[in-house]
Motif scaffolding. Structure first.
Motif, PDB file in Angstrom:
ATOM      1  N   ALA A  84     -45.216 -48.204  23.177  1.00  0.00           N
ATOM      2  CA  ALA A  84     -43.490 -48.406  23.836  1.00  0.00           C
ATOM      3  C   ALA A  84     -44.137 -49.460  24.908  1.00  0.00           C
ATOM      4  O   ALA A  84     -42.621 -50.279  24.813  1.00  0.00           O
ATOM      5  CB  ALA A  84     -43.978 -47.221  25.008  1.00  0.00           C
ATOM      6  N   GLU A  85     -44.849 -49.955  25.299  1.00  0.00           N
ATOM      7  CA  GLU A  85     -44.655 -51.182  26.156  1.00  0.00           C
ATOM      8  C   GLU A  85     -44.667 -52.524  26.007  1.00  0.00           C
ATOM      9  O   GLU A  85     -43.634 -53.581  26.266  1.00  0.00           O
ATOM     10  CB  GLU A  85     -45.995 -51.429  27.456  1.00  0.00           C
ATOM     11  N   LYS A  86     -45.057 -52.566  24.684  1.00  0.00           N
ATOM     12  CA  LYS A  86     -45.406 -53.980  23.639  1.00  0.00           C
ATOM     13  C   LYS A  86     -43.792 -53.765  22.982  1.00  0.00           C
ATOM     14  O   LYS A  86     -43.343 -54.581  22.153  1.00  0.00           O
ATOM     15  CB  LYS A  86     -45.890 -53.232  22.465  1.00  0.00           C
ATOM     16  N   ALA A  87     -43.267 -52.407  22.912  1.00  0.00           N
ATOM     17  CA  ALA A  87     -41.498 -52.659  22.759  1.00  0.00           C
ATOM     18  C   ALA A  87     -40.817 -52.795  23.304  1.00  0.00           C
ATOM     19  O   ALA A  87     -39.558 -53.195  23.118  1.00  0.00           O
ATOM     20  CB  ALA A  87     -41.206 -51.080  21.750  1.00  0.00           C
ATOM     21  N   GLY A  88     -41.256 -53.159  24.964  1.00  0.00           N
ATOM     22  CA  GLY A  88     -40.581 -53.428  25.677  1.00  0.00           C
ATOM     23  C   GLY A  88     -40.182 -52.594  26.573  1.00  0.00           C
ATOM     24  O   GLY A  88     -38.973 -52.403  27.096  1.00  0.00           O
ATOM     25  N   TRP A  89     -40.526 -51.182  26.474  1.00  0.00           N
ATOM     26  CA  TRP A  89     -40.566 -50.200  27.725  1.00  0.00           C
ATOM     27  C   TRP A  89     -41.625 -49.876  28.934  1.00  0.00           C
ATOM     28  O   TRP A  89     -41.861 -50.619  28.346  1.00  0.00           O
ATOM     29  CB  TRP A  89     -40.620 -48.954  27.145  1.00  0.00           C
ATOM     30  N   ASP A  90     -40.281 -49.027  29.895  1.00  0.00           N
ATOM     31  CA  ASP A  90     -41.446 -49.572  30.979  1.00  0.00           C
ATOM     32  C   ASP A  90     -41.850 -47.810  30.937  1.00  0.00           C
ATOM     33  O   ASP A  90     -41.289 -46.447  30.960  1.00  0.00           O
ATOM     34  CB  ASP A  90     -40.076 -49.527  33.070  1.00  0.00           C
ATOM     35  N   CYS A  91     -43.390 -47.962  31.638  1.00  0.00           N
ATOM     36  CA  CYS A  91     -44.315 -46.498  31.323  1.00  0.00           C
ATOM     37  C   CYS A  91     -44.791 -46.181  32.037  1.00  0.00           C
ATOM     38  O   CYS A  91     -46.072 -47.208  33.105  1.00  0.00           O
ATOM     39  CB  CYS A  91     -44.986 -46.803  30.366  1.00  0.00           C
ATOM     40  N   ARG A  92     -44.991 -45.457  32.928  1.00  0.00           N
ATOM     41  CA  ARG A  92     -45.621 -44.807  34.605  1.00  0.00           C
ATOM     42  C   ARG A  92     -45.852 -43.522  34.193  1.00  0.00           C
ATOM     43  O   ARG A  92     -46.085 -43.187  33.836  1.00  0.00           O
ATOM     44  CB  ARG A  92     -44.115 -45.291  35.417  1.00  0.00           C
ATOM     45  N   TYR A  93     -47.617 -44.078  35.318  1.00  0.00           N
ATOM     46  CA  TYR A  93     -47.512 -43.087  35.788  1.00  0.00           C
ATOM     47  C   TYR A  93     -47.251 -41.942  37.465  1.00  0.00           C
ATOM     48  O   TYR A  93     -47.746 -42.963  38.685  1.00  0.00           O
ATOM     49  CB  TYR A  93     -49.170 -42.754  35.892  1.00  0.00           C
ATOM     50  N   GLU A  98     -36.651 -43.373  17.849  1.00  0.00           N
ATOM     51  CA  GLU A  98     -37.410 -44.713  17.836  1.00  0.00           C
ATOM     52  C   GLU A  98     -38.927 -43.743  18.737  1.00  0.00           C
ATOM     53  O   GLU A  98     -39.909 -44.462  18.653  1.00  0.00           O
ATOM     54  CB  GLU A  98     -36.550 -45.611  19.720  1.00  0.00           C
ATOM     55  N   ILE A  99     -38.782 -42.847  20.055  1.00  0.00           N
ATOM     56  CA  ILE A  99     -40.208 -42.176  20.568  1.00  0.00           C
ATOM     57  C   ILE A  99     -41.034 -42.142  19.455  1.00  0.00           C
ATOM     58  O   ILE A  99     -41.350 -41.681  19.708  1.00  0.00           O
ATOM     59  CB  ILE A  99     -39.430 -41.090  21.240  1.00  0.00           C
ATOM     60  N   VAL A 100     -40.238 -40.969  18.640  1.00  0.00           N
ATOM     61  CA  VAL A 100     -41.242 -40.351  17.514  1.00  0.00           C
ATOM     62  C   VAL A 100     -41.918 -41.406  16.602  1.00  0.00           C
ATOM     63  O   VAL A 100     -42.793 -41.804  16.291  1.00  0.00           O
ATOM     64  CB  VAL A 100     -39.611 -40.056  16.678  1.00  0.00           C
ATOM     65  N   GLU A 101     -40.714 -42.957  16.351  1.00  0.00           N
ATOM     66  CA  GLU A 101     -41.949 -43.683  15.957  1.00  0.00           C
ATOM     67  C   GLU A 101     -42.366 -44.341  16.404  1.00  0.00           C
ATOM     68  O   GLU A 101     -43.469 -44.825  15.935  1.00  0.00           O
ATOM     69  CB  GLU A 101     -40.602 -44.605  15.291  1.00  0.00           C
ATOM     70  N   LEU A 102     -42.369 -44.221  17.604  1.00  0.00           N
ATOM     71  CA  LEU A 102     -43.649 -45.348  18.758  1.00  0.00           C
ATOM     72  C   LEU A 102     -45.125 -44.544  18.823  1.00  0.00           C
ATOM     73  O   LEU A 102     -45.572 -44.653  18.730  1.00  0.00           O
ATOM     74  CB  LEU A 102     -43.023 -45.359  20.419  1.00  0.00           C
ATOM     75  N   VAL A 103     -44.274 -43.083  19.060  1.00  0.00           N
ATOM     76  CA  VAL A 103     -45.672 -42.452  18.958  1.00  0.00           C
ATOM     77  C   VAL A 103     -46.712 -42.410  17.418  1.00  0.00           C
ATOM     78  O   VAL A 103     -47.981 -42.843  17.337  1.00  0.00           O
ATOM     79  CB  VAL A 103     -45.071 -40.427  18.589  1.00  0.00           C
ATOM     80  N   ALA A 109     -44.353 -28.332  11.951  1.00  0.00           N
ATOM     81  CA  ALA A 109     -42.840 -28.727  11.214  1.00  0.00           C
ATOM     82  C   ALA A 109     -41.511 -28.717  11.743  1.00  0.00           C
ATOM     83  O   ALA A 109     -40.865 -29.186  12.218  1.00  0.00           O
ATOM     84  CB  ALA A 109     -43.084 -28.318   9.983  1.00  0.00           C
ATOM     85  N   ARG A 110     -41.726 -27.684  12.607  1.00  0.00           N
ATOM     86  CA  ARG A 110     -40.247 -27.771  13.067  1.00  0.00           C
ATOM     87  C   ARG A 110     -40.508 -28.350  14.420  1.00  0.00           C
ATOM     88  O   ARG A 110     -39.495 -28.328  14.665  1.00  0.00           O
ATOM     89  CB  ARG A 110     -39.724 -25.403  13.264  1.00  0.00           C
ATOM     90  N   ALA A 111     -41.439 -27.992  15.314  1.00  0.00           N
ATOM     91  CA  ALA A 111     -41.208 -28.296  16.492  1.00  0.00           C
ATOM     92  C   ALA A 111     -41.436 -30.369  16.422  1.00  0.00           C
ATOM     93  O   ALA A 111     -40.474 -30.597  17.244  1.00  0.00           O
ATOM     94  CB  ALA A 111     -43.278 -28.319  17.106  1.00  0.00           C
ATOM     95  N   ARG A 112     -41.713 -30.312  15.194  1.00  0.00           N
ATOM     96  CA  ARG A 112     -41.654 -31.962  15.263  1.00  0.00           C
ATOM     97  C   ARG A 112     -40.010 -32.477  14.960  1.00  0.00           C
ATOM     98  O   ARG A 112     -39.230 -33.216  15.287  1.00  0.00           O
ATOM     99  CB  ARG A 112     -41.858 -32.738  14.010  1.00  0.00           C
ATOM    100  N   ALA A 113     -39.412 -31.134  13.712  1.00  0.00           N
ATOM    101  CA  ALA A 113     -38.116 -32.010  13.270  1.00  0.00           C
ATOM    102  C   ALA A 113     -36.928 -31.316  14.698  1.00  0.00           C
ATOM    103  O   ALA A 113     -36.149 -32.144  14.417  1.00  0.00           O
ATOM    104  CB  ALA A 113     -38.089 -31.395  12.269  1.00  0.00           C
ATOM    105  N   GLU A 114     -37.048 -29.998  14.978  1.00  0.00           N
ATOM    106  CA  GLU A 114     -35.734 -29.500  15.647  1.00  0.00           C
ATOM    107  C   GLU A 114     -35.972 -29.346  17.136  1.00  0.00           C
ATOM    108  O   GLU A 114     -35.294 -29.121  17.768  1.00  0.00           O
ATOM    109  CB  GLU A 114     -35.422 -27.837  15.463  1.00  0.00           C
ATOM    110  N   GLY A 115     -37.226 -29.629  17.158  1.00  0.00           N
ATOM    111  CA  GLY A 115     -37.419 -29.635  19.481  1.00  0.00           C
ATOM    112  C   GLY A 115     -38.261 -28.050  19.270  1.00  0.00           C
ATOM    113  O   GLY A 115     -38.207 -27.623  18.712  1.00  0.00           O
TER     114      GLY A 115
END
Length: 303
Positions: free
Chosen positions: A234-243, A285-290, A133-139
């Motif tokens: 994220a790709e569906k939301a228009g992000w550029d995702c790379r390996y 947004e990144i949290v929501e995408l996950v 819970a701390r990691a999600r909320a505070e990093g």
């Protein structure tokens, strides 16, 4: 409300306080086995089919009998039902090579039949750790540590099992204890070439503008299920995702760095080797995408 649920592969709910493993189980003696960890949320095991697929790949890498996914799926469903839908849980699927020189015997009596008769397998659900819970909320505060290996090792030495999720986690746990002594929460491993690898229990994702980057599996990192869910959404939301391969310096110059994993989901790196890292505007947004990616993995099982 139960605090732990234990189910063996015959579907029987066991007493979690009663002994289960034999003293000569090779999983305990040598760490010779594999596992998966998934989040239980709203009465479901997140991305179960993806975890079962990775369990099969890990079994193949270790020359273990191919897991009966129907049997595992049934055991998971029983365990999740026993756990309930009111709270999150941490679910583990554990498969070992079994007893040293013996056929594995099911808890409650009777040998396992078929080609998997030599293995030990069970499902365990426990509460999610308070740190989550701390990691999600505070990093999280993170330090980089060398793993002492080259990125070429996974290709040249497949017997080191760098792409499998094995029970041999002593080094990973030692790294986390070292981080705690350094007043840090977590670790990012690097190679001898100063390439970014992964965390002891997470994938590393770097964000630059509308771009997400993670190290490729060929560098010897475990292919991350949560990372994959994030990229798909994220790709569906228009992000550029790379390996792509990343250097340690790329972490410092990134707009943000994330540790993503099956239970914690998304933890932003709030400090790296003592350097404070501010949250970008897109962090929510990144949290929501996950979250959305994991929810989609529930319904589709795969992409």
């Amino acid at each position: 409300m139960v605090d732990r649920v234990l189910v063996t592969l015959d579907g029987a709910v066991q007493d979690p306080d009663a002994p289960l493993l034999y003293a000569d189980d090779i999983g305990a003696l040598r760490g010779d086995g594999i596992f998966e960890t998934a989040l239980v949320r709203d009465g479901k095991a997140c991305a179960l089919e993806l975890h079962l697929a990775r369990l099969r790949r890990s079994a193949e890498a270790l020359d273990l009998p191919e897991p009966d996914t129907g049997q595992w799926r049934s055991a998971v469903e029983t365990a999740v039902k026993e756990w309930g839908a009111e709270r999150e849980g941490m679910l583990r699927l554990i498969l070992t090579r079994g007893r040293d020189g013996h056929a594995a015997v099911r808890a409650g009596g009777g040998e396992l039949s078929g080609p998997a008769s030599d293995v030990t397998g069970y499902v365990l659900v426990m509460p999610v750790a308070e740190r989550v819970a701390r990691a999600r909320a505070e990093g999280v505060s993170v330090i980089t540590l060398t793993r002492g290996i080259s990125v070429d090792l996974a290709q040249s030495a497949p017997w080191l099992l760098l792409g499998a999720k094995t029970l041999s986690y002593a080094t990973n746990m030692a790294a986390l204890r070292f981080a705690a002594r350094m007043n840090a929460d977590d670790v990012i491993f690097t190679s001898t070439e100063h390439r970014v690898l992964e965390g002891p229990r997470s994938s590393v994702v770097v964000q630059r503008d509308r771009q997400l980057i993670t190290p490729p599996a060929r560098n010897g990192v475990l292919p991350g299920i949560t990372q994959r869910a994030l990229f798909a959404e994220a790709e569906k939301a228009g992000w550029d995702c790379r390996y792509e391969s990343l250097f340690t310096a790329d972490l410092i110059t990134a707009d943000s760095v994330w540790l993503v994993s099956s239970v914690t989901l998304a933890a932003r790196v709030a400090s790296l080797d003592g350097l404070r890292m501010s949250a970008p505007d897109c962090a929510p947004e990144i949290v929501e995408l996950v979250d959305r990616g994991i929810a989609r993995a529930w319904s589709l099982g795969d992409w």
